[in-house]
Structures are given as structure tokens and as C-alpha cells.
Write a protein that holds these residues in place. Structure first.
Motif, short mmCIF file in Angstrom:
data_model
loop_
_atom_site.label_atom_id
_atom_site.label_comp_id
_atom_site.label_asym_id
_atom_site.label_seq_id
_atom_site.Cartn_x
_atom_site.Cartn_y
_atom_site.Cartn_z
N GLN A 29 0.84 -1.20 0.00
CA GLN A 29 0.00 0.00 0.00
C GLN A 29 0.87 1.26 0.00
O GLN A 29 0.57 2.23 -0.69
CB GLN A 29 -0.93 -0.01 1.21
CG GLN A 29 -1.96 -1.14 1.17
CD GLN A 29 -2.78 -1.20 2.44
OE1 GLN A 29 -2.31 -0.88 3.53
NE2 GLN A 29 -4.04 -1.63 2.31
N LEU B 238 2.12 1.71 -3.58
CA LEU B 238 1.11 2.22 -4.51
C LEU B 238 0.85 3.71 -4.27
O LEU B 238 0.69 4.48 -5.23
CB LEU B 238 -0.19 1.43 -4.34
CG LEU B 238 -0.12 -0.05 -4.76
CD1 LEU B 238 -1.45 -0.75 -4.47
CD2 LEU B 238 0.22 -0.17 -6.24
N ILE B 239 0.81 4.12 -3.00
CA ILE B 239 0.63 5.54 -2.71
C ILE B 239 1.80 6.35 -3.24
O ILE B 239 1.62 7.43 -3.83
CB ILE B 239 0.46 5.75 -1.19
CG1 ILE B 239 -0.84 5.10 -0.71
CG2 ILE B 239 0.47 7.23 -0.84
CD1 ILE B 239 -1.00 5.12 0.80
N ALA C 236 3.71 5.59 -5.78
CA ALA C 236 3.64 5.63 -7.24
C ALA C 236 2.64 6.68 -7.71
O ALA C 236 2.91 7.46 -8.64
CB ALA C 236 3.25 4.25 -7.78
N ILE C 237 1.47 6.74 -7.05
CA ILE C 237 0.47 7.74 -7.43
C ILE C 237 0.98 9.15 -7.17
O ILE C 237 0.83 10.06 -8.01
CB ILE C 237 -0.84 7.48 -6.66
CG1 ILE C 237 -1.44 6.14 -7.09
CG2 ILE C 237 -1.84 8.60 -6.91
CD1 ILE C 237 -2.64 5.72 -6.27
N LEU C 238 1.61 9.35 -6.02
CA LEU C 238 2.15 10.67 -5.71
C LEU C 238 3.27 11.07 -6.66
O LEU C 238 3.40 12.24 -7.02
CB LEU C 238 2.66 10.69 -4.26
CG LEU C 238 1.59 10.57 -3.16
CD1 LEU C 238 2.26 10.50 -1.79
CD2 LEU C 238 0.64 11.75 -3.22
N VAL D 124 3.56 10.20 -9.88
CA VAL D 124 2.97 10.61 -11.16
C VAL D 124 2.30 11.97 -11.03
O VAL D 124 2.50 12.87 -11.87
CB VAL D 124 1.97 9.55 -11.65
CG1 VAL D 124 1.26 10.03 -12.92
CG2 VAL D 124 2.68 8.23 -11.92
N LEU D 125 1.51 12.16 -9.97
CA LEU D 125 0.84 13.45 -9.78
C LEU D 125 1.83 14.57 -9.54
O LEU D 125 1.68 15.68 -10.06
CB LEU D 125 -0.15 13.34 -8.63
CG LEU D 125 -1.33 12.37 -8.83
CD1 LEU D 125 -2.20 12.33 -7.58
CD2 LEU D 125 -2.15 12.77 -10.05
N LEU E 11 4.86 7.00 -16.02
CA LEU E 11 4.01 5.81 -16.01
C LEU E 11 4.77 4.58 -16.51
O LEU E 11 4.58 3.47 -15.98
CB LEU E 11 2.76 6.05 -16.87
CG LEU E 11 1.72 7.01 -16.29
CD1 LEU E 11 0.62 7.26 -17.32
CD2 LEU E 11 1.13 6.46 -15.00
N VAL F 31 6.97 3.48 -13.65
CA VAL F 31 6.18 2.88 -12.58
C VAL F 31 5.74 1.47 -12.96
O VAL F 31 5.84 0.54 -12.15
CB VAL F 31 4.96 3.77 -12.26
CG1 VAL F 31 3.98 3.03 -11.35
CG2 VAL F 31 5.40 5.07 -11.59
N CYS F 32 5.27 1.29 -14.19
CA CYS F 32 4.86 -0.05 -14.63
C CYS F 32 6.05 -1.01 -14.65
O CYS F 32 5.92 -2.19 -14.30
CB CYS F 32 4.22 0.03 -16.01
SG CYS F 32 2.64 0.91 -16.04
#
Length: 354
Positions: A49, A52-53, A55-57, A59-60, A83, A86-87
Motif C-alpha cells: 500500500q 502504490l501511494i 507511485a500515485i504521488l 505521477v501526480l 508511467l 512505474v509499470c
């Protein structure tokens, strides 16, 4: 001479801001720090978790900072790059974790004794024993399957590319596509019903090799077909213009040109069937003793050995250690095949020059 400074000042006003080269790393570190803080604050125990957080942060954050400094157009390009990274990381982490866990648990009993001895009279709950009988079975079964599948697959691909026209070629292509998606258990059941139940030939390594050959053929056909299609038609036409028959053109021109790619496809197909367990469990039956005759009696294999050690362990740590060590040997075998395929492909690749 007087217009040069004006042109330089004009170009500098048209050039927008640019992020430094180290900015992605800084954004990634910041995203990880913020994700850890959010995870600790929210009481999230899973490191997945947190990742994933982060990775989202990442990209944003990349889009927000790049849009503010470089503009939205460049920000979209950076987001696409982010992206991709990240992938890539999401795909690599499970693979690295699997390899690390296998190596960490497998090295406990992975030694020369383990590779050169069979289980013999050693019980599954006792210490000792090895995978020598399973290595012999795997090599013989995969070797026989390759001897069956490779010629059939290569010749089928040659027919589809060089001669295939009309309904027969379409039917062959259709069935090859269908066979590509056939589960391994279905191939095992087919050989079980035909070879063992109808012909009454008995359980053997050869029966398992027949099922493995069925699984290997469509992979060889597809990979060889694609490699043959990459051979330029000019080479074929030049050979035919010299009066050379088509069959000789295929042997002397087409196949040598695509040999590197064909070898790579064959190696990948071999690596694919090496880890199959279901057909071997149905047809080979398994044994703890050395059986060098694949045409008579049950025979062991590495995937079946791993399954048996895990299923029959009864909570024994020795059986678990042997299962992990056998898994390590199987991964090493597949990695050696893949590296060999890459080396052959590079060796046989067409030489480019200026």
C-alpha cells in the motif's frame, strides 16, 4: 554582427523553464517520504500500500511540477515517461522478490550432494536425498519433446510462409492458434486417454514427453513463422532468379538468415515446457529412484519433485528445503536456456556494417 545579440535575446525569451536532470529522482524521493508518512499516519501495515501511494504521488507530483515549470505539453510527456517507469518497477518487484525468496530458501540444501543423489530410500520427512533422478527425467522428457516438436513446428511454419495458400493453410493457422491456448492439463488428458488407456502403453517419461510436445509445437510454429516473414523477399527473388529451386532457396537462404530468431523461439518454447507439472503428474507418475529409460516405467522430473516434496512433507522442514532447492535448480535451468537463446541469437544475427 549587430543582429547576433538580438537573436540570442529573442531565443532566450522563447525558451521556457526546464527542470534539472535530477528532478525525477527528487520527486521520487519526495513521493516515497510522503507515502511513508501517510502510511504511518493512517496505520497501513502493508508495504505494498505504501508503494502504490508513492507511485500515485510520483505521477501526480511529476505532472504538477512539470506543468508549473515547463508547461502542460511537456508535463504530459513527463507523465507518460513516469508511467512507463512505474509499470516497469511494478513488474520487476514481484519477479525480484520471487527470485530472492527462492534463492534464500533454496541455498540451505543446494550443494553437490543434492545435485548428485536421488531420494532412493530416503523418506520425505527425513533429511538428505537429492534431485539427480529428477534432473535425468527432466532432461530426457524435454529432450524427447523437443525432438518431436521442433521439426514438426519448423516444417509447419515453412509451409505456412512459403507454400501455404487456400483453405488448408487457413485451417492449419486456425488450429495452431487454438493449440496455443490449450491448457496443459488438456494435453495431458489427451495423451492419457489415447496412449495409456486405449493403447495400454503404461506410464513413462515418453508419455509425458508426448504431452509436452503438444504444448511446445504451437509456440515453435508461431515464433518460426514470424522469423521467416522477416526475411526480405529480395533474397528469395535473387536466389530464384539464379535458377535455384525453391526448396534449396529455403534451405540455403531463408533458414540461415532467420536461424537466430528460430533458435530463440525454440529455446523459449523449451523453457516454457520445462516447468509444466500437470502432464507429468498424469503421465509420468513419478518415482524416488533413478530411471534412465524414458520408455519404461515411472520417471521423476523437477516440477513433479517440487510438488511431491511440498504435498507429502507433512510439515517437515527437510522436505520444504528440498522443494525450494529444486525450485532454485529449475529456475537456474530456465535462465541458462534463456541466456543461451540470447547468445545464439546475437551470434547468428545478420552482421551490419557501413
Amino acid at each position: 554582427m549587430s543582429n547576433a545579440p538580438v537573436t540570442a535575446r529573442h531565443a532566450s525569451t522563447l525558451r521556457g523553464g526546464t527542470l534539472p536532470k535530477w528532478s525525477p529522482w527528487a520527486i521520487a524521493v519526495g513521493a516515497v517520504v510522503v507515502a511513508v508518512g501517510i502510511g504511518l499516519g493512517a496505520g497501513l501495515d502493508s508495504k505494498v500500500q505504501w508503494g502504490l501511494i508513492a507511485a500515485i504521488l510520483f505521477v501526480l507530483g511529476t505532472y504538477g511540477i512539470a506543468a508549473r515549470v515547463e508547461g502542460r505539453r511537456q508535463a504530459k510527456d513527463r507523465v507518460a515517461t513516469s508511467l512507463v517507469w512505474v509499470c516497469f518497477i511494478v513488474a520487476v518487484i514481484p519477479l525480484a522478490s520471487l527470485i530472492w525468496e527462492t534463492v534464500k530458501r533454496g541455498v540451505k540444501v543446494f550443494d553437490v550432494y543434492f545435485l548428485t543423489h536421488s531420494m532412493g530410500v530416503v523418506a520425505d520427512t527425513e533429511t538428505g536425498g537429492g534431485i539427480y533422478h529428477a534432473i535425468i527425467g527432466t532432461l530426457e522428457q524435454v529432450g524427447i519433446a523437443s525432438l518431436i516438436a521442433v521439426p514438426v513446428g519448423v516444417l509447419t511454419a515453412i509451409y505456412l510462409v512459403e507454400y501455404g495458400r487456400g483453405k488448408l493453410a487457413k485451417a492449419v493457422t486456425f488450429f495452431v492458434d487454438v493449440m496455443t491456448g490449450v491448457p496443459s492439463i488438456v494435453a495431458g488428458l489427451f495423451i492419457l486417454s489415447f496412449w495409456i488407456l486405449i493403447l495400454d502403453m503404461g506410464y513413462s517419461g515418453f508419455a509425458g514427453a508426448l504431452a509436452l510436445a503438444i504444448l511446445m509445437m504451437p509456440v515453435v510454429v508461431r515464433s518460426t513463422e514470424e522469423m521467416l516473414k522477416l526475411v526480405p523477399n529480395e533474397l528469395r527473388e535473387a536466389s530464384l532468379a539464379l535458377g535455384i529451386p525453391k526448396w534449396r532457396t529455403i534451405i540455403k537462404v531463408v533458414l540461415p538468415t532467420s536461424l537466430g530468431g528460430i533458435t530463440t523461439g525454440v529455446m523459449l518454447a523449451v523453457a516454457r515446457i520445462t516447468g509444466e507439472t500437470a502432464p507429468v503428474l498424469l503421465l509420468v507418475w513419478g518415482t524416488n529412484f533413478i530411471n534412465t529409460d524414458p520408455f519404461s516405467g515411472p520417471q521423476a522430473s523437477l516440477p513433479l519433485y517440487i510438488y511431491q516434496q511440498y504435498a507429502n512433507s507433512a510439515g517437515s522442514g527437510a522436505a520444504y528445503d528440498r522443494a525450494w532447492a529444486a525450485a532454485l535448480a529449475l529456475i537456474a535451468f530456465v535462465m541458462i536456456l534463456n541466456m543461451g537463446a540470447r547468445a545464439i541469437a546475437r551470434w547468428k544475427a545478420p552482421k551490419t556494417g557501413r
